[in-house]
Design an enzyme around this catalytic site. Structure first.
Site, short mmCIF file in Angstrom:
data_model
loop_
_atom_site.label_atom_id
_atom_site.label_comp_id
_atom_site.label_asym_id
_atom_site.label_seq_id
_atom_site.Cartn_x
_atom_site.Cartn_y
_atom_site.Cartn_z
N LEU A 51 0.85 -1.19 0.00
CA LEU A 51 0.00 0.00 0.00
C LEU A 51 0.89 1.25 0.00
CD1 LEU A 51 -2.64 -1.10 2.66
CD2 LEU A 51 -2.97 -0.93 0.19
N GLN A 175 7.24 12.63 6.48
CA GLN A 175 8.61 12.72 5.97
C GLN A 175 8.71 12.85 4.46
OE1 GLN A 175 12.17 11.19 6.78
NE2 GLN A 175 12.11 11.48 9.00
N LYS A 177 5.72 12.40 1.95
CA LYS A 177 4.60 12.70 1.07
C LYS A 177 4.32 14.20 1.01
CE LYS A 177 4.09 8.38 0.23
NZ LYS A 177 4.60 7.82 -1.02
N ARG A 260 38.79 11.52 9.31
CA ARG A 260 40.08 10.87 9.17
C ARG A 260 40.84 10.98 10.48
NH1 ARG A 260 42.59 13.77 4.08
NH2 ARG A 260 44.39 12.42 4.47
N HIS A 261 41.91 10.22 10.59
CA HIS A 261 42.84 10.37 11.71
C HIS A 261 43.36 11.81 11.70
CE1 HIS A 261 45.84 10.50 8.55
NE2 HIS A 261 45.16 9.51 8.00
N ASN A 267 51.91 12.47 6.39
CA ASN A 267 51.06 13.47 5.71
C ASN A 267 51.88 14.73 5.44
OD1 ASN A 267 48.04 12.75 7.60
ND2 ASN A 267 48.55 12.13 5.51
N ARG A 310 47.74 5.77 13.42
CA ARG A 310 47.23 7.14 13.45
C ARG A 310 45.75 7.26 13.79
NH1 ARG A 310 48.79 5.27 8.47
NH2 ARG A 310 47.64 5.79 6.55
N GLU A 330 43.93 1.92 5.49
CA GLU A 330 44.00 2.69 4.26
C GLU A 330 44.33 1.80 3.07
OE1 GLU A 330 42.85 4.79 2.69
OE2 GLU A 330 43.96 6.66 2.46
N ALA A 353 50.33 7.63 -14.56
CA ALA A 353 49.40 8.06 -15.61
C ALA A 353 48.17 7.17 -15.64
CB ALA A 353 50.11 8.04 -16.96
N HIS A 395 40.57 6.72 7.02
CA HIS A 395 41.61 7.28 6.15
C HIS A 395 40.97 7.87 4.90
CE1 HIS A 395 44.65 4.98 8.50
NE2 HIS A 395 43.66 4.13 8.63
N MET A 399 37.49 6.73 3.59
CA MET A 399 36.38 7.64 3.87
C MET A 399 35.64 7.99 2.58
SD MET A 399 36.47 10.98 6.26
CE MET A 399 35.25 12.31 6.13
N ARG A 400 36.40 8.14 1.48
CA ARG A 400 35.76 8.42 0.20
C ARG A 400 34.79 7.31 -0.18
NH1 ARG A 400 41.41 10.44 -2.54
NH2 ARG A 400 41.05 12.70 -2.36
#
Lengths: 473, 471
Positions: A51, A175, A177, A260-261, A267, A310, A330, A353, A395, A399-400
């Site tokens: 329904l 929410q 409709k 992230r850490h 880094n 980390r 990672e 490349a 990481h 995370m991506r």
């Protein structure tokens, strides 16, 4: 008498994905082994049943998002959309009255148009799964769909949502409709009233999936938003995964925090991978993160980290229990671990490349690809669906991948999503999607985001390759 | 602000896990790569008439949970009964009006529950499978009140089946061999068992979808055609449901083999991604002939992403699927080294590995424990499939074999999986039949036994004593 078997084919390793494939006359041979584990042989048609305001579209969209993320090409076809395009202006529930012949004709045409598009998607566009989102509340309508599928060689799997809890239905209407194009010029009370009458139009002719009458069909019946499930005749791997997924999702309000850490020693040196500790700024972030979490006053927060130093150092500052997941580690950069981009360009210009050409599928030599990452993160996503409030300290590449799942990003966009250090993303499910709040904790850090350069040719100059490398020591 | 010594992270030498300080709890956690999601112990309670597959499910589920690292034990009340009543006469024991027998059976159930409690509190068990008919609401209520009192979560697994063929096959496969019928001829045994089932039928009250809606359970109908799942409470129950929904009883065989001998095998080097040696190529051809000879219907062939397994599959000449999850264990910094070189360059690592080969993780690499978690989707898909040939690697094959043959963690890393040998696994009764077929092509031995001295202070000779020969 055994005849001598033909000489085994020569193998070559595809330079992008590092997959071993047979080749002939110098060209790779098309072979089923190039695909990942075969999920489906013939295309699958998922058909929702229920329904109005039972969560069919919510389930359709979520399932589509999940299947696409794990690499199964999926598309949803919402018959209501087709109806809105056909009948430009929605007047009232009367359109849905069972004795409204004109309305019925239009609705049948819309369903046919949608099925036509389904056929095109599954046969011409390489789609593997189509989700046919409509009420499909009569056995007659379902039989039409079954015949359509049979004619085209599609497997059918029904997903029925049954719910009689008035609170859940009310919340549903509020929410999703009220914001629908059907009710843009309506005040709340009128909209709710009209929608209730709309539901009534379907109720009399509703034939729920029956364990006896429909015993030969493949289906899952979800009752009361996941309290109970009836599962009948699961035919193959993809149906089994769909059932497992549907049985793990819930709609209890909660938030997922991704970060992230803190900034690490590698880094700041512009080096990728490795297992280094936090810099002083990274430790500062960890402290600020602890304060932030406390201020959020989150009930029953679970904290997850990877098994790399980390993320654990960052979690330690929170002074709450946390769980370590190896699969949150990672991306493994293989031979490029702990190198700077400049060094990768110098030592492996071809690899560098190739990576820019297809960052999602590119696998580091002796390492991993984003595609591999997604596969290894699937249990994390499944458990995130089961859980409520969770903070995941991970990481950049990881995370991506997680973010792409929640925000329905494509494979092309995923490796370029911005996930900066010292920034928390708060994800809150809302309506059919996810609200994102980005909170920077105001602690300086290096930028580790490398955009895709203009020239991705193997023959490019070093400067062109390194154009988008962020600054570092 | 003083520096808290506790805040300095250290990496544990065996598991390679970062912990706040040595000796803290995290160091002794089980399941190092995946978080443990069990808080309170879980009691799985089987429900169903005799010959409905309860013991089959109990044993299989127990095997699976133990393999993925959840300490699980099954408690079969029939066993307790056989110990209490030394000799089984006939079905009359199970008649509902047999008061003496009822008393014994109740006492057996109670004894089993007591042992469950002991398993949870004294042996760190996490899941107990209580295997009995449990066909009355009364009996189930007793179990639930014990569980409530002790803080166990309860999950019911009910098997419902009325197909007379399945039941007859079931009785043939597992009941005739039972200690209860050891001196009986087949027809007699069958007749008696059928009567036994009748004794339960009159008082059988299946779990009621209405009255029992607050309980957590799965009902399995007709060996898996249909399932009803109610109120899954947590992660482990969700995994159990997923597993139960993927297993089947269709007869089939699983063939496990390693790749043919590789170039690095010959040199005594571990890991890497080398191709087949000439003998390895011969094995691939022999494997093709063997497979053909087996006349297997609809065989699926799986390999890893590594050259040597794919080369082997190419010779078999049928379509194959590549699974990255089937790749050999990652030896990290030790990749492509000989054992002699590992001893020379990483003597402490080499010793730690001998101390606990299952949990030991190579620096920047993996452990057997990590491998098992990575292989779990492979096992799940193997359960779904029918005839499959898996061409993989030594450590990977050991993990898969341990699952099928129910080998514990300390035996797993030492299972013998020699090159050029196919293992044919066929499920029968409650377990798995293994046939080992060596295809008569010579190959190096790559199996290194645990040496006598595993101490970090041992001499190189002691460490290298069990290294197999190589070039």
């Amino acid at each position: 008498m055994d005849k001598t078997p033909p000489n085994p084919r020569e193998l070559t390793q595809n330079p992008l994905k590092k997959i071993w494939m047979p080749y002939k006359n110098g060209l790779p041979e098309k072979h089923i082994s190039q695909r990942k584990v075969c999920m489906t042989n013939c295309p699958t048609l998922i058909v929702t049943v229920g329904l109005p305001a039972r969560g069919k579209t919510y389930i359709s969209k979520k399932l589509t998002r999940y299947l696409n993320w794990i690499g199964v090409s999926t598309k949803e076809f919402n018959v209501g959309q087709y109806r809105r395009e056909f009948v430009k202006i929605y007047k009232s529930f009367e359109f849905f009255r069972p004795d409204n012949e004109e309305g019925l004709k239009i609705r049948q045409q819309c369903a046919s148009a949608a099925l036509n598009d389904v056929r095109y998607y599954l046969t011409e566009e390489g789609g593997q799964v189509a989700v046919f989102d409509a009420t499909n509340t009569t056995r007659e309508r379902r039989e039409t769909i079954i015949q359509f599928a049979e004619q085209n060689g599609f497997k059918v799997f029904f997903v029925e949502s049954v719910c009689e809890d008035p609170d859940v239905i009310q919340e549903n209407i509020v929410q999703v409709k009220l914001g629908s194009p059907d009710y843009t010029n309506c005040n709340t009370e009128d909209a709710v009233q009209d929608f209730m009458k709309r539901i009534k139009c379907y109720e009399n002719s509703y034939e729920t999936l029956d364990e006896v009458l429909d015993r030969d069909l493949s289906f899952i019946k979800i009752m009361d938003v996941g309290q109970r499930y009836l599962v009948n005749r699961v035919l193959d791997h993809i149906q089994s995964r769909i059932v497992y997924y549907l049985m793990n999702i819930h709609i209890t309000p909660r938030s997922i925090y991704l970060c992230r850490h803190g900034e690490s020693d590698l880094n700041v040196k512009g080096r990728i991978g490795g297992d280094s500790g936090l810099t002083p700024r990274g430790k500062e972030f960890a402290k600020k993160l602890s304060q932030f979490i406390q201020k959020q006053k989150i009930s029953d927060l679970k904290v997850w980290t990877s098994q790399m130093k980390r993320t654990i150092q960052t979690a330690e500052a929170l002074s709450v229990p946390y769980e370590q997941w190896k699969v949150l580690n990672e991306i493994d950069a293989g031979v490029c671990e702990e190198m700077m981009y400049e060094e990768i360009q110098e030592n492996y210009p071809l690899e560098f490349a190739l990576r820019d050409q297809d960052k999602y599928r590119y696998r580091y030599p002796k390492g991993e690809s984003y595609e591999d990452l997604v596969q290894r993160l699937e249990p994390v996503i499944m458990e995130l669906e089961r859980q409520e409030n969770v903070l995941v300290i991970c990481h950049q590449a990881v995370m991506r991948c997680l973010l792409a799942y929640f925000l329905d990003k494509t494979a092309e966009e995923l490796p370029y999503l911005k996930c900066s250090l010292h920034t928390v993303l708060k994800l809150t499910p809302v309506a059919y999607g996810c609200k994102v709040e980005s909170i920077s904790l105001n602690v300086e850090a290096v930028d580790t985001h490398r955009e895709r350069p203009e020239n991705v040719e193997v023959s490019r100059m070093s400067e062109e390759a390194l154009l988008t490398v962020p600054a570092h020591l | 602000m003083h520096t808290d010594r506790r805040k300095k992270l250290t990496q544990t030498p065996l598991l390679k896990i970062w912990v706040p300080w040595m000796g803290c709890n995290l160091n002794r956690r089980r399941g190092s790569s995946v978080p443990q999601f069990c808080n309170s112990p879980t009691l799985i309670v089987m429900v169903g008439l005799p010959a409905r597959g309860k013991t089959y499910i109990s044993k299989k589920l127990t095997r699976y949970l133990n393999w993925i690292g959840v300490p699980t034990k099954m408690f079969n009340v029939g066993q307790y009964r056989r110990e209490a009543v030394k000799i089984y006469k006939n079905f009359e024991f199970f008649k509902p009006d047999n008061e003496e027998a009822m008393r014994i059976r109740k006492a057996c159930a109670a004894a089993a529950l007591k042992d469950v409690s002991s398993y949870f509190t004294k042996e760190q068990g996490q899941v107990a499978v209580f295997d009995a008919t449990n066909t009355t609401r009364e009996r189930r209520a007793v179990i639930m009140s014990v569980a409530k009192e002790k803080g166990y979560k309860v999950f019911f697994v009910e098997s419902i089946c009325d197909d007379p063929e399945i039941i007859a096959e079931n009785i043939k496969q597992v009941k005739f061999g039972s200690p209860d019928y050891v001196d009986r001829d087949i027809d007699e045994a069958m007749a008696d068992f059928v009567q036994r089932i009748e004794c339960y039928k009159a008082s059988y009250m299946p779990i009621d979808d209405d009255k029992d809606r607050k309980l957590s359970y799965i009902k399995i109908f007709d060996v898996g055609i249909r399932y009803l799942v109610n109120r899954v409470q947590d992660h482990i129950q969700s995994r159990i449901v997923y597993y139960l929904m993927n297993i089947h009883v269709t007869p089939r065989s699983i063939y496990l083999s390693r790749h043919g001998e590789s170039e690095l095998n010959l040199l005594g080097r571990i890991g890497g991604d080398s191709g087949l040696s000439p003998r390895g190529q011969k094995y691939a051809s022999a494997l093709a002939a063997f497979i053909k000879g087996q006349n297997i219907k609809d065989l699926k062939v799986w390999t890893s992403h590594m050259k040597r397994t794919i080369q082997t599959a190419e010779a078999v000449g049928v379509q194959y699927e590549q699974w990255k999850a089937l790749n050999e264990i990652d030896a990290g910094v030790c990749e492509e080294l000989t054992y002699e070189e590992i001893q020379q360059n990483f003597p402490e690592e080499f010793a730690l590995r001998d101390q606990d080969k299952y949990r030991y993780r190579y620096p920047k690499g993996e452990s057997y424990e990590d491998l098992v978690h990575r292989l779990e989707p492979v096992i799940m898909e193997l359960e779904r499939q029918e005839n499959v040939l898996v061409i993989c690697h030594q450590a990977v094959m050991r993990c898969l074999l341990a699952y099928f043959l129910d080998k514990p963690a300390d035996e797993l890393p030492y299972l013998k999986c020699p090159l050029h040998t196919v293992l044919k696994l066929t499920p029968i009764a409650y377990g798995c039949k293994v046939e080992s077929c060596f295809l008569n092509i010579g190959a190096v031995n790559t199996h290194r036994e645990k040496p006598a001295n595993v101490d970090v202070n041992r001499d190189p000779e002691e460490a290298l004593q069990t290294v197999p020969d190589h070039i």
